[in-house]
Scaffold this motif. Structure first.
Motif, mmCIF file in Angstrom:
data_model
loop_
_atom_site.group_PDB
_atom_site.id
_atom_site.type_symbol
_atom_site.label_atom_id
_atom_site.label_comp_id
_atom_site.label_asym_id
_atom_site.label_seq_id
_atom_site.Cartn_x
_atom_site.Cartn_y
_atom_site.Cartn_z
ATOM 1 N N GLU A 11 0.801 -1.214 0.000
ATOM 2 C CA GLU A 11 0.000 0.000 0.000
ATOM 3 C C GLU A 11 0.840 1.274 0.000
ATOM 4 O O GLU A 11 0.500 2.258 -0.658
ATOM 5 N N ASP A 12 1.936 1.278 0.759
ATOM 6 C CA ASP A 12 2.755 2.481 0.870
ATOM 7 C C ASP A 12 3.878 2.525 -0.163
ATOM 8 O O ASP A 12 4.295 3.611 -0.574
ATOM 9 N N CYS A 13 4.384 1.343 -0.542
ATOM 10 C CA CYS A 13 5.536 1.286 -1.443
ATOM 11 C C CYS A 13 5.169 0.825 -2.838
ATOM 12 O O CYS A 13 6.016 0.828 -3.734
ATOM 13 N N GLY A 14 3.935 0.411 -3.053
ATOM 14 C CA GLY A 14 3.498 0.007 -4.378
ATOM 15 C C GLY A 14 4.041 -1.322 -4.866
ATOM 16 O O GLY A 14 4.020 -1.596 -6.066
ATOM 17 N N LYS A 15 4.553 -2.158 -3.959
ATOM 18 C CA LYS A 15 5.107 -3.441 -4.369
ATOM 19 C C LYS A 15 3.991 -4.440 -4.690
ATOM 20 O O LYS A 15 2.942 -4.463 -4.040
ATOM 21 N N THR A 16 4.239 -5.260 -5.680
ATOM 22 C CA THR A 16 3.418 -6.442 -5.922
ATOM 23 C C THR A 16 3.987 -7.552 -5.048
ATOM 24 O O THR A 16 5.188 -7.812 -5.082
ATOM 25 N N VAL A 17 3.138 -8.205 -4.249
ATOM 26 C CA VAL A 17 3.612 -9.239 -3.332
ATOM 27 C C VAL A 17 2.868 -10.536 -3.621
ATOM 28 O O VAL A 17 1.637 -10.557 -3.724
ATOM 29 N N VAL A 18 3.626 -11.606 -3.784
ATOM 30 C CA VAL A 18 3.075 -12.957 -3.962
ATOM 31 C C VAL A 18 3.665 -13.819 -2.869
ATOM 32 O O VAL A 18 4.884 -13.811 -2.651
ATOM 33 N N LEU A 19 2.824 -14.554 -2.155
ATOM 34 C CA LEU A 19 3.349 -15.397 -1.096
ATOM 35 C C LEU A 19 2.627 -16.728 -1.031
ATOM 36 O O LEU A 19 1.435 -16.831 -1.328
ATOM 37 N N VAL A 20 3.392 -17.745 -0.684
ATOM 38 C CA VAL A 20 2.837 -19.039 -0.314
ATOM 39 C C VAL A 20 2.742 -19.047 1.201
ATOM 40 O O VAL A 20 3.691 -18.673 1.893
ATOM 41 N N ILE A 21 1.593 -19.439 1.717
ATOM 42 C CA ILE A 21 1.396 -19.409 3.163
ATOM 43 C C ILE A 21 0.407 -20.501 3.559
ATOM 44 O O ILE A 21 -0.558 -20.771 2.843
ATOM 45 N N HIS A 22 0.678 -21.140 4.697
ATOM 46 C CA HIS A 22 -0.192 -22.218 5.164
ATOM 47 C C HIS A 22 -1.345 -21.709 6.028
ATOM 48 O O HIS A 22 -2.412 -22.323 6.049
ATOM 49 N N ASP A 23 -1.136 -20.632 6.750
ATOM 50 C CA ASP A 23 -2.157 -20.133 7.665
ATOM 51 C C ASP A 23 -3.271 -19.467 6.852
ATOM 52 O O ASP A 23 -3.087 -18.380 6.294
ATOM 53 N N LEU A 24 -4.419 -20.111 6.802
ATOM 54 C CA LEU A 24 -5.516 -19.612 5.966
ATOM 55 C C LEU A 24 -6.063 -18.285 6.475
ATOM 56 O O LEU A 24 -6.453 -17.422 5.678
ATOM 57 N N ASP A 25 -6.108 -18.102 7.785
ATOM 58 C CA ASP A 25 -6.606 -16.841 8.326
ATOM 59 C C ASP A 25 -5.710 -15.690 7.895
ATOM 60 O O ASP A 25 -6.188 -14.646 7.437
ATOM 61 N N LEU A 26 -4.386 -15.867 8.011
ATOM 62 C CA LEU A 26 -3.463 -14.823 7.576
ATOM 63 C C LEU A 26 -3.598 -14.560 6.078
ATOM 64 O O LEU A 26 -3.609 -13.406 5.629
ATOM 65 N N ALA A 27 -3.697 -15.624 5.300
ATOM 66 C CA ALA A 27 -3.791 -15.483 3.844
ATOM 67 C C ALA A 27 -5.026 -14.680 3.455
ATOM 68 O O ALA A 27 -4.950 -13.742 2.646
ATOM 69 N N LEU A 28 -6.163 -15.031 4.001
ATOM 70 C CA LEU A 28 -7.414 -14.397 3.600
ATOM 71 C C LEU A 28 -7.584 -13.010 4.220
ATOM 72 O O LEU A 28 -8.189 -12.120 3.627
ATOM 73 N N ARG A 29 -7.048 -12.822 5.404
ATOM 74 C CA ARG A 29 -7.215 -11.552 6.100
ATOM 75 C C ARG A 29 -6.381 -10.429 5.471
ATOM 76 O O ARG A 29 -6.814 -9.286 5.407
ATOM 77 N N TYR A 30 -5.182 -10.774 4.980
ATOM 78 C CA TYR A 30 -4.248 -9.739 4.540
ATOM 79 C C TYR A 30 -4.084 -9.653 3.021
ATOM 80 O O TYR A 30 -3.384 -8.761 2.537
ATOM 81 N N SER A 31 -4.702 -10.535 2.276
ATOM 82 C CA SER A 31 -4.486 -10.563 0.829
ATOM 83 C C SER A 31 -5.607 -9.858 0.078
ATOM 84 O O SER A 31 -6.722 -9.704 0.580
ATOM 85 N N ASP A 32 -5.288 -9.452 -1.155
ATOM 86 C CA ASP A 32 -6.299 -8.948 -2.079
ATOM 87 C C ASP A 32 -6.874 -10.090 -2.905
ATOM 88 O O ASP A 32 -8.075 -10.116 -3.194
ATOM 89 N N ARG A 33 -6.006 -11.026 -3.270
ATOM 90 C CA ARG A 33 -6.394 -12.128 -4.138
ATOM 91 C C ARG A 33 -5.810 -13.427 -3.598
ATOM 92 O O ARG A 33 -4.806 -13.422 -2.877
ATOM 93 N N VAL A 34 -6.446 -14.532 -3.970
ATOM 94 C CA VAL A 34 -6.026 -15.854 -3.499
ATOM 95 C C VAL A 34 -6.082 -16.828 -4.660
ATOM 96 O O VAL A 34 -7.002 -16.772 -5.493
ATOM 97 N N ALA A 35 -5.084 -17.692 -4.731
ATOM 98 C CA ALA A 35 -5.106 -18.820 -5.664
ATOM 99 C C ALA A 35 -5.027 -20.101 -4.835
ATOM 100 O O ALA A 35 -4.219 -20.189 -3.915
ATOM 101 N N VAL A 36 -5.875 -21.060 -5.168
ATOM 102 C CA VAL A 36 -5.933 -22.334 -4.438
ATOM 103 C C VAL A 36 -5.359 -23.418 -5.329
ATOM 104 O O VAL A 36 -5.858 -23.649 -6.434
ATOM 105 N N MET A 37 -4.310 -24.089 -4.839
ATOM 106 C CA MET A 37 -3.743 -25.212 -5.570
ATOM 107 C C MET A 37 -4.152 -26.528 -4.929
ATOM 108 O O MET A 37 -4.295 -26.636 -3.719
ATOM 109 N N ASP A 38 -4.348 -27.526 -5.769
ATOM 110 C CA ASP A 38 -4.690 -28.859 -5.283
ATOM 111 C C ASP A 38 -4.182 -29.860 -6.309
ATOM 112 O O ASP A 38 -4.548 -29.798 -7.493
#
Length: 283
Positions: A212-239
């Motif tokens: 938000e402040d620096c304009g970076k595009t951020v992509v992360l792999v993360i296991h904690d679903l609450d953190l992923a959904l709470r802090y992200s704009d978009r989500v991709a689900v792999m299976d």
């Protein structure tokens, strides 16, 4: 996935990890019909097409062994797909020279081995794409190192041996090294590993600040679903080596793709002015 406009170019002082050089593509990273395998018996990633939007925080979630970390390596050009293509700013990721690519995308891999050096020296390694051929740090390099350590809250540990840090402190030092690289795109593979829950939220708030402040595009792999959904704009689900769903947090939550991938019942709860996500076992 709907393509969105690029973030506008922002100017900042030399050596500032918040400096952004926006490109002309809607997707910062894009995978087109990608296949990858570690042997020739069967594909590990099969027919994946995924656009990672510029200017967004995107979390990739999925069960262990589904191909998340491998997908990041393909997207960043660490490994070559057996089929399809990976694009960085609309060009094949492999068309970039190593230093040029490293100036555009910074990858923090999962569980890096701690080297025998101080925190400050480790963070300075992130300046490799920008430093002279003699490896000397310029004033701008040193300013970037200092700012990255402050952002990741490891400045007070600058003289400590990385090997002697706690797991959480060590992870913060590696995050600082990644920030010092000053790339437009920051890719993090399990950045909250070894961190306690409070520190996990600190790291994710840092992710939001970078976006938000620096304009970076951020992509992360993360296991904690609450953190992923709470802090992200978009989500991709792999299976099982494929992308089961991708889109905004609300769209993916409503699709129940996360529930199906993990075999859970995911519930969204109101918490104050925000939301939290709770994973319940299926009956």
């Amino acid at each position: 996935m709907t393509r969105t406009a690029c973030v506008s170019e922002r100017s900042a002082g030399a050596g500032d990890p918040c400096a952004v050089r926006a490109g002309d593509c809607d997707f910062a990273l894009e995978l087109r019909d990608v296949y990858f395998s570690y042997d020739r018996s069967r594909p590990f990633i099969e027919g994946v097409s995924l656009g990672l939007e510029r200017g967004a925080v995107t979390s990739i979630v999925g069960p262990n062994g589904c191909g998340k970390s491998t997908l990041l390596k393909v997207a960043c050009g660490i490994v070559r797909p057996r089929g399809g293509e990976a694009l960085l700013d609309g060009r094949s990721v492999h068309s970039y020279a190593a230093r040029e690519r490293a100036r555009r995308v910074a990858l923090l891999a999962q569980g890096p081995r701690p080297p025998a050096m101080t925190v400050e020296s480790l963070v300075a390694c992130g300046r490799f794409p920008h430093s002279s051929s003699q490896g000397r740090l310029s004033r701008a390099d040193r300013e970037a190192v200092e700012h990255a350590m402050e952002l990741a809250d490891v400045a007070r540990l600058r003289s400590c041996d990385v090997r002697r840090l706690s797991g959480g402190q060590r992870q913060r030092a590696f995050v600082a090294m990644t920030l010092a690289q000053d790339a437009d795109i920051v890719v993090l593979d399990e950045p909250t590993t070894y961190l306690d829950i409070g520190a996990c939220h600190d790291v994710m708030r840092l992710v939001r600040r970078l976006n938000e402040d620096c304009g970076k595009t951020v992509v992360l792999v993360i296991h904690d679903l609450d953190l992923a959904l709470r802090y992200s704009d978009r989500v991709a689900v792999m299976d099982a080596g494929s992308v089961a769903a991708s889109g905004s947090v609300g769209e993916v939550y409503a699709s129940r793709a996360i529930d199906d991938a993990f075999g859970i019942d995911l519930r969204r709860c109101g918490v104050g002015e925000g939301e939290a996500y709770v994973a319940l076992p299926r009956a």
